[in-house]
Design a protein around this motif. Structure first.
Motif, PDB file in Angstrom:
ATOM      1  N   UNK A 100      -6.574  -2.426   7.534  1.00  0.00           N
ATOM      2  CA  UNK A 100      -5.486  -1.656   8.129  1.00  0.00           C
ATOM      3  C   UNK A 100      -5.759  -0.154   8.016  1.00  0.00           C
ATOM      4  N   UNK A 101      -6.343   0.252   6.891  1.00  0.00           N
ATOM      5  CA  UNK A 101      -6.702   1.667   6.721  1.00  0.00           C
ATOM      6  C   UNK A 101      -7.783   2.068   7.720  1.00  0.00           C
ATOM      7  N   UNK A 102      -8.779   1.158   7.915  1.00  0.00           N
ATOM      8  CA  UNK A 102      -9.836   1.446   8.893  1.00  0.00           C
ATOM      9  C   UNK A 102      -9.239   1.623  10.281  1.00  0.00           C
ATOM     10  N   UNK A 103      -8.197   0.845  10.603  1.00  0.00           N
ATOM     11  CA  UNK A 103      -7.530   0.944  11.902  1.00  0.00           C
ATOM     12  C   UNK A 103      -6.509   2.079  11.964  1.00  0.00           C
ATOM     13  N   UNK A 104      -6.410   2.826  10.866  1.00  0.00           N
ATOM     14  CA  UNK A 104      -5.501   3.978  10.780  1.00  0.00           C
ATOM     15  C   UNK A 104      -4.034   3.585  10.990  1.00  0.00           C
ATOM     16  N   UNK A 105      -3.665   2.444  10.427  1.00  0.00           N
ATOM     17  CA  UNK A 105      -2.268   2.024  10.458  1.00  0.00           C
ATOM     18  C   UNK A 105      -1.483   2.886   9.477  1.00  0.00           C
ATOM     19  N   UNK A 106      -0.295   3.342   9.877  1.00  0.00           N
ATOM     20  CA  UNK A 106       0.518   4.213   9.032  1.00  0.00           C
ATOM     21  C   UNK A 106       0.869   3.577   7.697  1.00  0.00           C
ATOM     22  N   UNK A 107       1.155   4.417   6.702  1.00  0.00           N
ATOM     23  CA  UNK A 107       1.363   3.934   5.336  1.00  0.00           C
ATOM     24  C   UNK A 107       2.519   2.944   5.236  1.00  0.00           C
ATOM     25  N   UNK A 108       3.647   3.264   5.820  1.00  0.00           N
ATOM     26  CA  UNK A 108       4.819   2.389   5.715  1.00  0.00           C
ATOM     27  C   UNK A 108       4.532   1.024   6.339  1.00  0.00           C
ATOM     28  N   UNK A 109       3.930   1.038   7.522  1.00  0.00           N
ATOM     29  CA  UNK A 109       3.603  -0.222   8.195  1.00  0.00           C
ATOM     30  C   UNK A 109       2.550  -0.984   7.404  1.00  0.00           C
ATOM     31  N   UNK A 110       1.610  -0.259   6.835  1.00  0.00           N
ATOM     32  CA  UNK A 110       0.537  -0.889   6.065  1.00  0.00           C
ATOM     33  C   UNK A 110       1.099  -1.586   4.825  1.00  0.00           C
ATOM     34  N   UNK A 111       1.968  -0.904   4.120  1.00  0.00           N
ATOM     35  CA  UNK A 111       2.558  -1.487   2.911  1.00  0.00           C
ATOM     36  C   UNK A 111       3.409  -2.711   3.239  1.00  0.00           C
ATOM     37  N   UNK A 112       4.127  -2.646   4.349  1.00  0.00           N
ATOM     38  CA  UNK A 112       4.947  -3.788   4.764  1.00  0.00           C
ATOM     39  C   UNK A 112       4.066  -4.976   5.115  1.00  0.00           C
ATOM     40  N   UNK A 113       2.953  -4.698   5.788  1.00  0.00           N
ATOM     41  CA  UNK A 113       2.041  -5.767   6.187  1.00  0.00           C
ATOM     42  C   UNK A 113       1.388  -6.403   4.958  1.00  0.00           C
ATOM     43  N   UNK A 114       0.980  -5.584   3.989  1.00  0.00           N
ATOM     44  CA  UNK A 114       0.374  -6.104   2.768  1.00  0.00           C
ATOM     45  C   UNK A 114       1.364  -6.992   2.021  1.00  0.00           C
ATOM     46  N   UNK A 115       2.616  -6.541   1.915  1.00  0.00           N
ATOM     47  CA  UNK A 115       3.643  -7.352   1.238  1.00  0.00           C
ATOM     48  C   UNK A 115       3.852  -8.681   1.955  1.00  0.00           C
ATOM     49  N   UNK A 116       3.824  -8.643   3.287  1.00  0.00           N
ATOM     50  CA  UNK A 116       3.978  -9.867   4.079  1.00  0.00           C
ATOM     51  C   UNK A 116       2.826 -10.826   3.818  1.00  0.00           C
ATOM     52  N   UNK A 117       1.589 -10.310   3.765  1.00  0.00           N
ATOM     53  CA  UNK A 117       0.417 -11.158   3.537  1.00  0.00           C
ATOM     54  C   UNK A 117       0.407 -11.734   2.122  1.00  0.00           C
ATOM     55  N   UNK A 118       0.799 -10.921   1.135  1.00  0.00           N
ATOM     56  CA  UNK A 118       0.863 -11.418  -0.236  1.00  0.00           C
ATOM     57  C   UNK A 118       1.845 -12.579  -0.347  1.00  0.00           C
ATOM     58  N   UNK A 119       2.974 -12.438   0.327  1.00  0.00           N
ATOM     59  CA  UNK A 119       3.967 -13.511   0.319  1.00  0.00           C
ATOM     60  C   UNK A 119       3.435 -14.746   1.044  1.00  0.00           C
ATOM     61  N   UNK A 120       2.728 -14.521   2.137  1.00  0.00           N
ATOM     62  CA  UNK A 120       2.210 -15.624   2.942  1.00  0.00           C
ATOM     63  C   UNK A 120       1.258 -16.504   2.145  1.00  0.00           C
ATOM     64  N   UNK A 121       0.406 -15.888   1.318  1.00  0.00           N
ATOM     65  CA  UNK A 121      -0.592 -16.653   0.565  1.00  0.00           C
ATOM     66  C   UNK A 121      -0.130 -16.957  -0.862  1.00  0.00           C
ATOM     67  N   UNK A 122       1.131 -16.680  -1.151  1.00  0.00           N
ATOM     68  CA  UNK A 122       1.691 -17.035  -2.452  1.00  0.00           C
ATOM     69  C   UNK A 122       1.228 -16.182  -3.605  1.00  0.00           C
ATOM     70  N   UNK A 123       0.947 -14.897  -3.338  1.00  0.00           N
ATOM     71  CA  UNK A 123       0.473 -13.992  -4.388  1.00  0.00           C
ATOM     72  C   UNK A 123       1.324 -12.734  -4.467  1.00  0.00           C
ATOM     73  N   UNK A 124       2.602 -12.857  -4.219  1.00  0.00           N
ATOM     74  CA  UNK A 124       3.491 -11.690  -4.164  1.00  0.00           C
ATOM     75  C   UNK A 124       3.486 -10.883  -5.455  1.00  0.00           C
ATOM     76  N   UNK A 125       3.236 -11.538  -6.590  1.00  0.00           N
ATOM     77  CA  UNK A 125       3.279 -10.849  -7.880  1.00  0.00           C
ATOM     78  C   UNK A 125       1.911 -10.330  -8.328  1.00  0.00           C
ATOM     79  N   UNK A 126       0.886 -10.467  -7.468  1.00  0.00           N
ATOM     80  CA  UNK A 126      -0.472 -10.161  -7.906  1.00  0.00           C
ATOM     81  C   UNK A 126      -1.063  -8.919  -7.243  1.00  0.00           C
ATOM     82  N   UNK A 127      -0.270  -8.161  -6.516  1.00  0.00           N
ATOM     83  CA  UNK A 127      -0.798  -7.028  -5.748  1.00  0.00           C
ATOM     84  C   UNK A 127      -1.488  -5.980  -6.580  1.00  0.00           C
ATOM     85  N   UNK A 128      -1.067  -5.784  -7.820  1.00  0.00           N
ATOM     86  CA  UNK A 128      -1.649  -4.737  -8.652  1.00  0.00           C
ATOM     87  C   UNK A 128      -2.849  -5.184  -9.468  1.00  0.00           C
ATOM     88  N   UNK A 129      -3.208  -6.442  -9.383  1.00  0.00           N
ATOM     89  CA  UNK A 129      -4.355  -6.929 -10.148  1.00  0.00           C
ATOM     90  C   UNK A 129      -5.671  -6.636  -9.431  1.00  0.00           C
TER      91      UNK A 129
END
Length: 357
Positions: A100-129
Motif C-alpha cells: 500500500x505504501x508503494x502504491x502511495x495509499x494515504x495513511x488513514x486508508x492504509x491503516x484501515x486496510x491493514x486493520x481489515x486484513x488483520x481481522x480477515x486472517x485472524x491476527x487482529x491482536x498481532x499487528x505490533x509483533x
C-alpha cells in the motif's frame, strides 16, 4: 471471455522446454490448482502469470487486457510464496502495509486496510509483533494478508503450505479457501499435494513435463482420469495389464483370469485400472465382476483397512472401512472380491483412456 486467459504458453530455458502449448481459461472468482510432480512446469506457469518469467511464446490476458509484456508491478497481482518472504525488520502491520505504501495509499486508508486484513486472517491482536515472534502458520497468514491488501485482480499461491506441519496445513488451507470465497478473488494455487488440490479447487490442472494432461473438477480428475499418468498420480490405483479379445466384445484376459466388462473394448493390449475403494470383500448388488484371491497382506490405516491380494499375477489392493464389529481377514485366507464393471477403467497402450463408440 474468461477473466484470466493463458493462451499457447511456451517457455524454454536455453534448449530445454519447460512449458509447452499451455492453454487455460479461468473465470472470475474461480479457484484453480496446478498439480504435478516437481519439475513439471507448474511454478513456471505461475511465474509467467506473475511477470517474473517471460513466455517464449503465447499470451496472458487479465480481464481482456494483454499483460504478457508487462512488469510484475504493472499487473495488479498478489503472490504468496512457499517461503513467507516477510521483512524481518518490519512489524506485522508494516509488512501488510508495504504494498500500500508503494502504491502511495494515504495513511488513514492504509491503516484501515491493514486493520481489515488483520481481522480477515485472524491476527487482529498481532499487528505490533515481528515475524520472528510468530509461528509458521501465522507468518503465512501475514503473507496472505499482505498479498490481499493491495486488492489484486488475481491471487497466486506457490506451494504456500509445504513448510507447515500436517495439522496446521489442513487448518490454513481451509482458511485460505474460506477467504478466497468470501472475497471472490480469482486464484491459482500451485501444489504437488493431491489432497490439497482436490479439497481446495473448483478445477484442477494435472501437469507432466510441461504439458496439461487433464483439466477438470476434482471429482472428474479422480474418477475419470484421461490418461494413465493422471490416474496413477492422483490417488492410489491398481494397474493391471490385460489383453482384449479380437471380437472387441469387452472380454479381457489377465494371466489365467477372464474378465467380461460388458462393454466393447478395441482388441489388443490394454491396462485395467481400479481405485482400491471400488473393490469390495464378498459379493454385493451392483458389483458384477467377482473373483477369488488369497489375502497376502493387511494394512491397518485407522478408519480404513487396506487388503492386498492378486488378480492373475498382478497385485491388487482394496480399501474397506474399519468396522469394530468386523475384524479384518486373516493372512493366507482365500476370499471372494467383487467390483462393478463400470468402475473398471480401461487405458490404451499409449496411456490414454479408451474411447468406446
Amino acid at each position: 471471455m474468461a477473466f484470466l486467459e493463458l493462451e499457447a504458453l511456451d517457455k524454454s530455458f536455453g534448449a530445454t522446454p519447460v512449458v509447452r502449448r499451455f492453454d487455460l481459461a479461468i473465470e472470475k472468482g474461480e479457484f484453480v490448482s496446478l498439480l504435478g510432480p516437481s519439475g513439471c512446469g507448474k511454478t513456471t506457469v505461475l511465474r509467467m502469470v506473475a511477470g517474473f518469467e517471460t513466455p517464449s511464446s503465447g499470451a496472458i490476458r487479465i480481464d481482456g487486457r494483454d499483460v504478457t509484456g508487462l512488469r510484475p508491478n504493472q499487473r495488479n497481482i498478489g503472490m504468496v510464496f512457499q517461503a513467507y518472504a516477510l521483512f524481518p525488520n518490519l512489524t506485522v502491520s508494516q509488512n501488510i502495509a508495504f504494498g500500500l505504501r508503494v502504491k502511495r495509499v494515504g495513511r488513514a486508508e492504509r491503516e484501515a486496510r491493514v486493520a481489515e486484513m488483520l481481522s480477515l486472517v485472524g491476527l487482529a491482536e498481532f499487528g505490533g509483533r515481528y515475524p520472528f515472534q510468530l509461528s509458521g502458520g501465522q507468518q503465512q497468514r501475514v503473507a496472505l494478508a499482505r498479498a490481499l491488501a493491495v486488492e489484486p485482480q488475481v491471487l497466486l499461491l506457490d506451494e504456500p503450505l509445504s513448510a507447515l506441519d500436517a495439522k496446521i496445513r489442513v487448518s490454513l488451507r481451509d482458511q485460505i479457501r474460506e477467504i478466497q470465497r468470501r472475497l471472490g478473488i480469482t486464484t491459482i494455487f500451485v501444489t504437488h499435494d493431491q489432497e490439497e488440490a482436490l479439497s481446495l479447487s473448483d478445477r484442477v490442472v494435472v501437469m507432466s513435463e510441461g504439458v496439461a494432461q487433464q483439466v477438470g473438477p476434482p471429482f472428474e480428475i479422480y474418477s475419470r482420469p484421461a490418461t494413465r499418468f493422471v490416474a496413477e498420480f492422483v490417488g492410489r490405483l491398481n494397474v493391471i495389464d490385460a489383453v482384449a479379445g479380437e471380437a472387441g466384445d469387452g472380454v479381457l484376459r489377465t494371466g489365467d483370469v477372464e474378465i467380461a466388462l460388458g462393454r466393447p473394448v478395441p482388441p489388443g493390449p490394454v491396462t485395467l485400472a481400479m481405485r482400491p475403494e471400488v473393490i469390495g470383500v464378498g459379493r454385493a448388488d451392483g458389483r458384477d465382476l467377482v473373483f477369488r484371491g488369497r489375502i497376502e497382506d493387511v494394512h491397518f490405516l485407522g478408519s480404513v483397512i487396506r487388503i492386498e491380494t492378486r488378480l492373475g499375477s498382478a497385485p491388487l489392493f482394496l480399501d474397506t472401512f474399519n468396522r469394530p464389529d468386523r475384524p479384518p481377514p486373516a493372512l493366507g485366507e482365500i476370499g471372494e472380491f467383487s467390483v462393478a464393471a463400470s468402475d473398471v477403467m480401461v487405458l490404451g497402450p499409449g496411456g490414454s483412456a479408451v474411447k468406446v463408440r
